[in-house]
Scaffold this motif. Structure first.
Motif, short mmCIF file in Angstrom:
data_model
loop_
_atom_site.label_atom_id
_atom_site.label_comp_id
_atom_site.label_asym_id
_atom_site.label_seq_id
_atom_site.Cartn_x
_atom_site.Cartn_y
_atom_site.Cartn_z
N LEU A 1 12.85 -69.79 10.91
CA LEU A 1 11.49 -70.06 11.38
C LEU A 1 11.20 -69.35 12.69
N ILE B 1 10.48 -65.77 11.86
CA ILE B 1 9.13 -65.61 11.31
C ILE B 1 8.10 -65.64 12.43
N THR C 1 14.59 -62.44 5.23
CA THR C 1 13.34 -62.89 5.86
C THR C 1 12.62 -61.72 6.51
N SER D 1 4.99 -59.68 2.68
CA SER D 1 4.82 -61.11 2.44
C SER D 1 4.18 -61.75 3.67
N THR D 2 3.40 -62.78 3.45
CA THR D 2 2.80 -63.49 4.58
C THR D 2 3.85 -64.37 5.24
N LYS D 3 3.58 -64.77 6.47
CA LYS D 3 4.51 -65.67 7.17
C LYS D 3 4.63 -67.00 6.44
N LYS D 4 3.50 -67.49 5.94
CA LYS D 4 3.50 -68.78 5.24
C LYS D 4 4.32 -68.71 3.95
N GLN D 5 4.11 -67.66 3.15
CA GLN D 5 4.87 -67.47 1.92
C GLN D 5 6.36 -67.34 2.22
N THR D 6 6.67 -66.53 3.22
CA THR D 6 8.07 -66.30 3.57
C THR D 6 8.73 -67.59 4.01
N ALA D 7 8.07 -68.34 4.87
CA ALA D 7 8.64 -69.60 5.34
C ALA D 7 8.86 -70.55 4.16
N PHE D 8 7.87 -70.69 3.29
CA PHE D 8 7.98 -71.58 2.15
C PHE D 8 9.18 -71.22 1.27
#
Length: 151
Positions: A47, A50, A104, A112-119
């Motif tokens: 996290l 990211i 990551t 990839s978006t930060k949200k997609q990657t984090a998920f």
């Protein structure tokens, strides 16, 4: 002290949940707790990565300009996984093939978006922490198997 050690080892690129969870179990931490602590340590640095991605990307690009050699096998492998399976595939396969931190970074660098990657990375870390916890409890020497298959 053992709990902190497991958390810190899980946070280190290259060790992550793959080493931290089995180590925690071997050191006497209850398996469920070892999985949770290992996940938390690895997730914390993912996290953070990211969040600070933009700075990391600038550093990576400046490093690449100095080093004009061919991309590493791990980078090529990650790009192939990305092309075939997208962010879910890179996130789920990345931790065992190239490491979760590189997976990551490359997921973000490849679009990839930060949200997609984090998920997807958090899902992946949870899955791998549980798998390695179960394998450790069962006494499976996954590291020997991985060495034979991938190295």
């Amino acid at each position: 002290m053992t709990y902190l050690l497991v958390f810190l080892i899980a946070a280190v690129p290259g060790f992550e949940v793959l080493v931290a969870v089995p180590l925690g179990i071997l050191r006497g931490i209850p398996p469920v707790l070892a999985v949770i602590i290992g996940f938390a340590g690895n997730a914390a640095t993912i996290l953070l990565e990211i969040i600070v991605f933009k700075k990391l990307k600038e550093w990576w690009e400046s490093k690449k300009k100095k080093d004009v050699s061919m991309p590493s096998k791990r980078t090529v492998r990650a790009e192939n996984i990305w092309r075939h399976y997208g962010i879910p595939g890179l996130s789920l396969l990345g931790p065992i093939l190239i490491g979760s931190h590189l997976a990551t970074f490359l997921a973000l660098a490849l679009g990839s978006t930060k949200k997609q990657t984090a998920f997807w990375m958090l899902i992946s870390l949870a899955v791998w922490a549980i798998i390695f916890g179960i394998l450790s409890v069962l006494g499976v020497d996954i590291f020997s198997w991985m060495r034979q298959k991938f190295i």
